[in-house]
Motif scaffolding. Structure first.
Motif, PDB file in Angstrom:
ATOM      1  N   LYS A 194       0.859  -1.181   0.000  1.00 35.32           N
ATOM      2  CA  LYS A 194       0.000   0.000   0.000  1.00 35.32           C
ATOM      3  C   LYS A 194       0.890   1.225   0.000  1.00 35.32           C
ATOM      4  O   LYS A 194       1.808   1.355   0.806  1.00 35.32           O
ATOM      5  N   HIS A 195       0.599   2.142  -0.921  1.00 34.34           N
ATOM      6  CA  HIS A 195       1.434   3.333  -1.063  1.00 34.34           C
ATOM      7  C   HIS A 195       0.553   4.557  -1.281  1.00 34.34           C
ATOM      8  O   HIS A 195      -0.250   4.602  -2.199  1.00 34.34           O
ATOM      9  N   LYS A 196       0.724   5.556  -0.422  1.00 36.52           N
ATOM     10  CA  LYS A 196       0.037   6.827  -0.570  1.00 36.52           C
ATOM     11  C   LYS A 196       1.081   7.929  -0.555  1.00 36.52           C
ATOM     12  O   LYS A 196       1.613   8.293   0.503  1.00 36.52           O
ATOM     13  N   PRO A 197       1.420   8.489  -1.724  1.00 36.72           N
ATOM     14  CA  PRO A 197       2.455   9.529  -1.783  1.00 36.72           C
ATOM     15  C   PRO A 197       2.073  10.762  -0.965  1.00 36.72           C
ATOM     16  O   PRO A 197       0.897  11.143  -0.903  1.00 36.72           O
ATOM     17  N   TYR A 198       3.066  11.368  -0.350  1.00 42.63           N
ATOM     18  CA  TYR A 198       2.865  12.609   0.398  1.00 42.63           C
ATOM     19  C   TYR A 198       2.634  13.749  -0.592  1.00 42.63           C
ATOM     20  O   TYR A 198       3.428  13.954  -1.502  1.00 42.63           O
ATOM     21  N   MET A 199       1.534  14.497  -0.427  1.00 47.81           N
ATOM     22  CA  MET A 199       1.127  15.483  -1.418  1.00 47.81           C
ATOM     23  C   MET A 199       1.224  16.925  -0.930  1.00 47.81           C
ATOM     24  O   MET A 199       0.843  17.841  -1.630  1.00 47.81           O
ATOM     25  N   ASN A 200       1.744  17.143   0.294  1.00 51.01           N
ATOM     26  CA  ASN A 200       1.719  18.486   0.866  1.00 51.01           C
ATOM     27  C   ASN A 200       3.099  19.132   0.955  1.00 51.01           C
ATOM     28  O   ASN A 200       3.376  19.892   1.882  1.00 51.01           O
ATOM     29  N   GLY A 201       3.954  18.830   0.013  1.00 49.97           N
ATOM     30  CA  GLY A 201       5.285  19.436   0.022  1.00 49.97           C
ATOM     31  C   GLY A 201       6.362  18.410  -0.254  1.00 49.97           C
ATOM     32  O   GLY A 201       6.159  17.454  -1.007  1.00 49.97           O
ATOM     33  N   ASP A 202       7.498  18.600   0.368  1.00 47.89           N
ATOM     34  CA  ASP A 202       8.656  17.737   0.168  1.00 47.89           C
ATOM     35  C   ASP A 202       8.344  16.306   0.595  1.00 47.89           C
ATOM     36  O   ASP A 202       7.911  16.069   1.734  1.00 47.89           O
ATOM     37  N   ARG A 203       8.556  15.373  -0.293  1.00 50.12           N
ATOM     38  CA  ARG A 203       8.258  13.973   0.011  1.00 50.12           C
ATOM     39  C   ARG A 203       9.378  13.305   0.821  1.00 50.12           C
ATOM     40  O   ARG A 203       9.242  12.158   1.222  1.00 50.12           O
ATOM     41  N   GLY A 204      10.447  14.008   1.051  1.00 53.45           N
ATOM     42  CA  GLY A 204      11.517  13.437   1.855  1.00 53.45           C
ATOM     43  C   GLY A 204      12.566  12.732   1.023  1.00 53.45           C
ATOM     44  O   GLY A 204      12.704  12.969  -0.178  1.00 53.45           O
ATOM     45  N   GLU A 205      13.322  11.844   1.666  1.00 49.86           N
ATOM     46  CA  GLU A 205      14.417  11.135   1.007  1.00 49.86           C
ATOM     47  C   GLU A 205      13.894   9.928   0.225  1.00 49.86           C
ATOM     48  O   GLU A 205      12.923   9.276   0.612  1.00 49.86           O
TER      49      GLU A 205
END
Length: 282
Positions: free
Chosen positions: A154-165
């Motif tokens: 299960k994968h939900k990309p972060y959509m509120n800015g920098d997704r990190g490393e």
């Protein structure tokens, strides 16, 4: 009033100015590609056009000047390799033509590398795969991965800015008869495989790291997919060099990587228009 000698000098200067300039390296390659047209057409799958392939190849070559410094036989061999696999080089991401310094011969040659989209295209040709894709995972994403009797992804990309490393890539293949296969590879494992590549520090591994990471995972997953031996053999013709258009592809050895840059879309578009003029004029 002009004297006879003056008229002679004017005519001589006019003749001198109208002499054809020597062809540029790009024009020389264009002429070779034009001559290779029938062979490229024979090698290409039926749904692809030889003139389009030649124009795309020439655009790729013009937008990376270091390719023009490479040996012509290896450059044409790489184009033929792309044609035989039915993959378009350049910005599309099917495959790459990468210049490198051959430490054994001392000359610059061209290495053929299959891209992420090229691996996807080859996999779909099996006719047994409904859909296949890969995605990068970053530290700020919601990601749940589990193996065992009940595998889970299960994968939900972060959509509120920098997704990190960047932490890894997963690939998923859905089969036409039902069912699916998925694979996740962490960054550490991707790095191990990158470092084993002869082009680890040049070409698309530098300019398109995420795409090459996706390709790495899909290629690793191939052994679990319903893919014919013929297509598996095609995919094995990766990171190779051909001494000329008739030679068999060989693994690259003694490589001393040179700088490689992927052109901006505006540069590629301008070069493409130039190639249209070159080919139409011949």
């Amino acid at each position: 009033m002009a004297t006879n000698q003056t008229l002679k000098n004017q005519l001589a200067n006019k003749a001198k100015n109208t002499e054809a300039a020597p062809p540029s390296p790009a024009q020389t390659i264009a002429a070779y590609l034009k001559k290779m047209g029938p062979e490229i057409e024979k090698a290409l799958p039926k749904h692809m056009d030889a003139d389009r392939m030649a124009r795309i190849a020439l655009t790729t070559i013009r937008t990376n000047p270091k390719l023009l410094e490479c040996s012509v036989p290896s450059l044409l061999g790489a184009v033929m390799q792309a044609a035989q696999l039915g993959l378009e080089p350049g910005l599309v991401g099917h495959c790459y033509l990468v210049p490198f310094k051959n430490g054994k011969t001392g000359q610059s040659d061209v290495q053929f590398i299959i891209g992420y989209k090229g691996m996807i295209d080859l996999a779909r040709r099996s006719g047994q795969i409904e859909n296949i894709y890969a995605h990068a995972v970053y530290s700020n994403d919601e990601f749940d991965y589990e193996l065992g009797l009940e595998p889970k992804l299960k994968h939900k990309p972060y959509m509120n800015g920098d997704r990190g490393e960047f932490i890894g890539v997963y690939a998923v293949a859905h089969f036409k008869g039902g069912g699916y296969q998925f694979e996740f590879m962490p960054k550490e494992e991707i790095e191990k495989r990158r470092k084993r590549s002869k082009a680890a520090n040049a070409g698309p591994w530098v300019t398109d790291y995420e795409e090459m990471a996706k390709k790495t995972v899909i290629r690793h997953m191939w052994k679990y997919l319903p893919i014919s031996i013929e297509i598996q053999q095609q995919a094995a013709q990766d990171e190779v060099v051909r001494k000329d258009v008739t030679a068999e592809p060989e693994p690259v050895e003694y490589i001393e990587a040179e700088a490689f840059e992927v052109p901006m879309e505006s540069e590629a578009s301008e070069a493409s228009q130039q190639e249209e003029i070159v080919f139409d004029a011949k």
